[in-house]
Each structure stands twice: as structure tokens, then as C-alpha cells.
Write an enzyme that holds these catalytic residues in place. Structure first.
Site, PDB file in Angstrom:
ATOM      1  N   TYR A  11      33.465  59.441 -46.022  1.00 19.61           N
ATOM      2  CA  TYR A  11      34.200  60.101 -44.930  1.00 19.61           C
ATOM      3  C   TYR A  11      35.690  60.286 -45.255  1.00 19.61           C
ATOM      4  O   TYR A  11      36.188  61.409 -45.361  1.00 19.61           O
ATOM      5  CB  TYR A  11      34.001  59.264 -43.660  1.00 19.61           C
ATOM      6  CG  TYR A  11      34.816  59.688 -42.480  1.00 19.61           C
ATOM      7  CD1 TYR A  11      34.879  61.025 -42.076  1.00 19.61           C
ATOM      8  CD2 TYR A  11      35.523  58.741 -41.734  1.00 19.61           C
ATOM      9  CE1 TYR A  11      35.633  61.399 -40.965  1.00 19.61           C
ATOM     10  CE2 TYR A  11      36.263  59.106 -40.619  1.00 19.61           C
ATOM     11  CZ  TYR A  11      36.321  60.432 -40.246  1.00 19.61           C
ATOM     12  OH  TYR A  11      37.056  60.796 -39.155  1.00 19.61           O
ATOM     13  N   ALA A  74      33.951  51.180 -50.273  1.00 18.16           N
ATOM     14  CA  ALA A  74      33.939  49.845 -49.662  1.00 18.16           C
ATOM     15  C   ALA A  74      32.962  49.828 -48.495  1.00 18.16           C
ATOM     16  O   ALA A  74      32.571  50.885 -47.983  1.00 18.16           O
ATOM     17  CB  ALA A  74      35.336  49.492 -49.137  1.00 18.16           C
ATOM     18  N   ASN A  91      30.890  43.484 -52.379  1.00 19.66           N
ATOM     19  CA  ASN A  91      31.192  44.914 -52.498  1.00 19.66           C
ATOM     20  C   ASN A  91      32.699  45.189 -52.478  1.00 19.66           C
ATOM     21  O   ASN A  91      33.204  45.975 -53.268  1.00 19.66           O
ATOM     22  CB  ASN A  91      30.488  45.673 -51.373  1.00 19.66           C
ATOM     23  CG  ASN A  91      30.379  47.152 -51.680  1.00 19.66           C
ATOM     24  OD1 ASN A  91      30.443  47.560 -52.837  1.00 19.66           O
ATOM     25  ND2 ASN A  91      30.253  47.954 -50.652  1.00 19.66           N
ATOM     26  N   TYR A 140      35.411  41.388 -43.006  1.00 19.33           N
ATOM     27  CA  TYR A 140      35.887  42.694 -43.492  1.00 19.33           C
ATOM     28  C   TYR A 140      37.400  42.640 -43.738  1.00 19.33           C
ATOM     29  O   TYR A 140      37.886  42.979 -44.824  1.00 19.33           O
ATOM     30  CB  TYR A 140      35.542  43.782 -42.468  1.00 19.33           C
ATOM     31  CG  TYR A 140      36.236  45.091 -42.740  1.00 19.33           C
ATOM     32  CD1 TYR A 140      35.974  45.801 -43.916  1.00 19.33           C
ATOM     33  CD2 TYR A 140      37.162  45.623 -41.840  1.00 19.33           C
ATOM     34  CE1 TYR A 140      36.620  46.995 -44.181  1.00 19.33           C
ATOM     35  CE2 TYR A 140      37.806  46.821 -42.101  1.00 19.33           C
ATOM     36  CZ  TYR A 140      37.531  47.503 -43.276  1.00 19.33           C
ATOM     37  OH  TYR A 140      38.180  48.675 -43.533  1.00 19.33           O
ATOM     38  N   LYS A 144      39.751  42.677 -47.405  1.00 24.06           N
ATOM     39  CA  LYS A 144      40.859  43.593 -47.705  1.00 24.06           C
ATOM     40  C   LYS A 144      42.144  42.825 -48.022  1.00 24.06           C
ATOM     41  O   LYS A 144      42.908  43.209 -48.899  1.00 24.06           O
ATOM     42  CB  LYS A 144      41.071  44.548 -46.523  1.00 24.06           C
ATOM     43  CG  LYS A 144      39.912  45.523 -46.325  1.00 24.06           C
ATOM     44  CD  LYS A 144      39.977  46.625 -47.354  1.00 24.06           C
ATOM     45  CE  LYS A 144      38.766  47.527 -47.357  1.00 24.06           C
ATOM     46  NZ  LYS A 144      38.880  48.669 -48.259  1.00 24.06           N
ATOM     47  N   PHE A 168      44.579  52.502 -39.224  1.00 27.40           N
ATOM     48  CA  PHE A 168      44.073  52.053 -37.944  1.00 27.40           C
ATOM     49  C   PHE A 168      42.729  52.760 -37.714  1.00 27.40           C
ATOM     50  O   PHE A 168      41.925  52.801 -38.637  1.00 27.40           O
ATOM     51  CB  PHE A 168      45.186  52.229 -36.893  1.00 27.40           C
ATOM     52  CG  PHE A 168      46.258  51.157 -37.103  1.00 27.40           C
ATOM     53  CD1 PHE A 168      46.997  51.107 -38.299  1.00 27.40           C
ATOM     54  CD2 PHE A 168      46.461  50.152 -36.188  1.00 27.40           C
ATOM     55  CE1 PHE A 168      47.919  50.090 -38.548  1.00 27.40           C
ATOM     56  CE2 PHE A 168      47.393  49.132 -36.417  1.00 27.40           C
ATOM     57  CZ  PHE A 168      48.116  49.109 -37.598  1.00 27.40           C
ATOM     58  N   ILE A 206      29.533  49.239 -23.965  1.00 30.47           N
ATOM     59  CA  ILE A 206      30.962  48.918 -24.018  1.00 30.47           C
ATOM     60  C   ILE A 206      31.068  47.421 -24.282  1.00 30.47           C
ATOM     61  O   ILE A 206      30.640  46.596 -23.460  1.00 30.47           O
ATOM     62  CB  ILE A 206      31.665  49.314 -22.702  1.00 30.47           C
ATOM     63  CG1 ILE A 206      31.583  50.845 -22.550  1.00 30.47           C
ATOM     64  CG2 ILE A 206      33.111  48.823 -22.673  1.00 30.47           C
ATOM     65  CD1 ILE A 206      32.248  51.392 -21.301  1.00 30.47           C
TER      66      ILE A 206
HETATM   67  N1  UDP Z   1      32.988  49.728 -29.312  1.00 28.74           N
HETATM   68  C1  UDP Z   1      32.213  49.780 -28.157  1.00 28.74           C
HETATM   69  N2  UDP Z   1      30.974  50.347 -28.244  1.00 28.74           N
HETATM   70  C2  UDP Z   1      30.468  50.858 -29.409  1.00 28.74           C
HETATM   71  C3  UDP Z   1      31.275  50.795 -30.569  1.00 28.74           C
HETATM   72  C4  UDP Z   1      32.534  50.220 -30.487  1.00 28.74           C
HETATM   73  O1  UDP Z   1      32.615  49.323 -27.091  1.00 28.74           O
HETATM   74  O2  UDP Z   1      29.315  51.338 -29.419  1.00 28.74           O
HETATM   75  C5  UDP Z   1      34.349  49.134 -29.235  1.00 28.74           C
HETATM   76  C6  UDP Z   1      34.571  47.989 -30.214  1.00 28.74           C
HETATM   77  O3  UDP Z   1      34.096  46.784 -29.671  1.00 28.74           O
HETATM   78  C7  UDP Z   1      36.093  48.036 -30.379  1.00 28.74           C
HETATM   79  C8  UDP Z   1      36.417  49.527 -30.262  1.00 28.74           C
HETATM   80  O4  UDP Z   1      35.285  50.125 -29.621  1.00 28.74           O
HETATM   81  O5  UDP Z   1      36.698  47.374 -29.309  1.00 28.74           O
HETATM   82  C9  UDP Z   1      36.631  50.199 -31.602  1.00 28.74           C
HETATM   83  O6  UDP Z   1      35.556  49.829 -32.448  1.00 28.74           O
HETATM   84  P1  UDP Z   1      35.163  50.642 -33.744  1.00 28.74           P
HETATM   85  O7  UDP Z   1      33.904  50.039 -34.288  1.00 28.74           O
HETATM   86  O8  UDP Z   1      35.155  52.103 -33.451  1.00 28.74           O
HETATM   87  O9  UDP Z   1      36.385  50.396 -34.739  1.00 28.74           O
HETATM   88  P2  UDP Z   1      37.077  49.028 -35.266  1.00 28.74           P
HETATM   89  O10 UDP Z   1      38.320  48.889 -34.437  1.00 28.74           O
HETATM   90  O11 UDP Z   1      36.116  47.912 -35.123  1.00 28.74           O
HETATM   91  O12 UDP Z   1      37.389  49.329 -36.697  1.00 28.74           O
END
Ligand code: UDP
Length: 323
Positions: A11, A74, A91, A140, A144, A168, A206
């Protein structure tokens, strides 16, 4: 310039390849296609290979003799890293060490590293600047940080320079609709919400509504993948010009809660879908918002797509094209 891009069929890597290709760099993508796709490589040559295969990796690097290597390959899912830490350490750490060993051996000294806001863990202060202590709270993030430490050590011990780009929450897709997120498993919020809008899932969960945030859900700084790709080119040029090893945060400096993202996705897609409030997902910090002043002030990064609706719109157009 000759740039080798690991994970360039994935991506973020594929969007960086697009920007490099547009300006005429010579590109070689090294990707095992575990999560990437050959169609995503819009410029340059794709070599299918794994970073664990030292012999082949060295052959490819020797033959191409790049001016710099940009490393995107990664594993990237926080929740999976909590369940399968060794997969992440193998990995993300061991394979990167393989790559660095080959680089040092072959005298390739310029390295752009794809890092993450997860290195900060739960930061004491937001927006988060690069000087914030690195304190990851999931495997994760730790994988890093480990490489950032290794890079720092290596830059002192060898003729080796690097820039670490800590991003971010990357989202959105190519506005011309040629590439976008196409992971085999969709776990990120925005993609998951769009797939739910599309009808692929019957509801969106959520994760956690009791965080210390205004609406109780986690806040993230969502950044369009093209703005991030341009930031990579700026850091690459900086590295090649100055030879200085640095870290740069990349985000817009503005955050949205999970609920806000869900509402925006419903609005842009004109689809109402069910949501279900469930418990927290392990490894999630409550708020991550970038302070990207360093990137803006020192490298003149000026993002063009800092608009949540635009990010969602490009991602939605892309999502509708996927089966
Ligand atoms: N999240 C959620 N439902 C989902 C996927 C993610 O509520 O189906 C929340 C997750 O718990 C976090 C935020 O969305 O609080 C961002 O998560 P994401 O996996 O998109 O990115 P991250 O910040 O983990 O890299």
C-alpha cells in the site's frame, strides 16, 4: 537516482514508487507479494523475493547497485502483533537486519526507514514531537523501535546514514484510482468501515468507548497516503544531500475519534451501517496526533490533502473497484 524499494508492491510502498517514478528515478521493487500486488507497481521493475533470502537479496542489490534503499516491507497490524509477537520480531527485526547486513557489505549507505507513531506508545503530551521518549506498548511498536536503535548504532559504527519516517494513520488512495489499500485482511478502521458500507461485513465493531477522550473512543491523526509519499521523497533528497541521520514525524496535527471517522464514512458513502460497541482492542493508545513541525519547517513539506472527507472519498472510490 537508483532507488531500491522493499515492499514497493504494498500500500504505502506503491504510492512512494508512483512519486519516484513520476520524477524519473530508476526503481527496483523487491517484494515477496505476501501482501503486495504486482499491478500496484506503476513504475520500475518488480523482483519477487523475500528479505529472509540473504543470497538472493544480495544478488539483486549487487546487480542494481542503488543509491538508496527505502524499506517498507513489514508486518503492520497492532492487534496481530499482540497475538503473534514472534512473527513481528522475525519479519520486522530479523529481516531488516538481513537487509542492513547486505547494505553494509555492499557499501550502500543511504536508508529510508518506514517507522510509525506506535514507537511512542502512550505519549505524555500530544501533539507528539520526535523528541518524545520511545515507549512502545505493543510488539509491532517494539519491532520498529528495535530497528530505530539498530539504525542509530549502525550510523555511528559504519559509513551508513538513515532517515526514519514515523507515520501516523495512513489512509486514502491514488486520486486517479490506480492503486490503494488491498490487504488480504482488512483490519484498519477506515478500510473496515468502507468495507462495511460496501456490504462486505454486516457491522463495524467499535473497540473501546471508555478511553479518556471526549467521546470515549480512540483518536488518530489520519493522513493521505500521497502526502506521506511526497514526505518520503523529501526525506530521501535530504538524506542524499546532507548525509544526516534523522527522524521525522508525518501527520497533519489533527485527530479524529473512531466515532467521527464512522460518521464521516457514512456521510461520504451515503450508506448507513450497523456499529457495535465492544471492549478495547489490546495494544491501542488512546490518542496519537503528530507534531510534524520538523518535516514542515526543515524540509518544506506542505500537505495537499489534509481533509478527512477527501481521504475517505479517494479510499471509497478505490474500495468500490475491489471485488
Ligand atoms: N478500530 C475500531 N474498529 C475496527 C478497527 C479499528 O474501533 O474495526 C479502532 C482501533 O481500536 C483504534 C482506531 O480504530 O482505536 C485506529 O485503528 P487502526 O487499526 O485503523 O490503526 P492503528 O492506530 O491501530 O494503527
Amino acid at each position: 537516482m537508483k532507488i531500491l524499494v522493499t515492499g514497493g508492491a504494498g500500500y504505502i510502498g506503491s504510492h512512494v514508487v508512483k512519486e519516484l517514478g513520476r520524477r524519473g528515478d530508476e526503481i527496483l521493487v523487491y517484494d515477496n507479494l505476501s501482501n503486495g500486488h504486482d499491478w500496484a507497481v506503476l513504475y520500475g521493475r518488480l523482483v519477487k523475493g523475500d528479505l529472509s533470502d540473504n543470497g538472493f537479496l544480495e544478488e539483486v542489490i549487487k546487480e542494481f547497485s542503488p543509491d538508496a534503499i527505502m524499506h517498507f516491507a513489514a508486518s503492520i497490524q497492532v492487534e496481530e502483533s499482540v497475538r503473534e509477537p514472534l512473527k513481528y520480531y522475525r519479519n520486522n527485526i530479523m529481516n531488516t537486519i538481513n537487509l542492513l547486513e547486505v547494505m553494509v557489505k555492499d557499501g550502500i549507505r543511504n536508508f529510508i526507514y518506514s517507522s510509525t507513531a506506535s514507537v511512542y506508545g502512550i505519549p505524555e503530551k500530544v501533539p507528539v514531537s520526535e523528541d518524545t521518549p520511545l515507549n512502545p506498548i505493543n510488539p509491532y511498536g517494539f519491532s520498529k523501535v528495535a530497528i530505530e536503535r539498530i539504525l542509530n548504532d549502525l550510523s555511528k559504527a559504519a559509513d551508513f546514514n538513515y532517515v526514519s519516517v514515523r507515520y501516523f494513520n495512513v489512509a486514502g488512495a491514488d486520486p486517479e484510482g490506480r492503486i490503494g489499500q488491498a490487504y488480504r485482511e482488512a483490519t484498519h478502521l477506515m478500510t473496515r468501515a468502507l468495507k462495511t458500507a460496501k456490504g462486505e461485513f454486516n457491522k463495524l465493531q467499535i473497540f473501546g468507548t471508555d478511553y479518556p477522550t471526549p467521546d470515549g473512543t480512540c483518536i488518530r491523526d489520519y493522513i493521505h497516503v500521497d502526502d506521506l509519499a511526497v514526505a518520503h521523497l523529501l526525506t530521501l533528497d535530504y538524506l542524499l544531500k546532507t548525509g544526516k541521520s534523522r527522524s521525522f514525524n508525518c501527520g497533519y496535527g489533527h485527530g479524529y475519534s473512531v466515532r467521527e471517522v464512522v460518521e464521516a464514512v457514512k456521510k461520504i458513502t451515503c450508506k448507513d451501517f450497523k456499529t457495535e460497541e465492544v471492549g478495547r482492542r489490546p495494544g491501542d493508545p488512546p490518542v496519537l496526533i503528530a507534531d510534524s513541525s520538523r518535516l514542515k519547517n526543515e524540509l518544506n513539506w506542505s500537505p495537499k490533502h489534509a481533509d478527512l472527507d477527501y481521504i475517505i472519498m479517494t479510499a471509497w472510490e478505490w474500495e468500490k473497484k475491489l471485488d
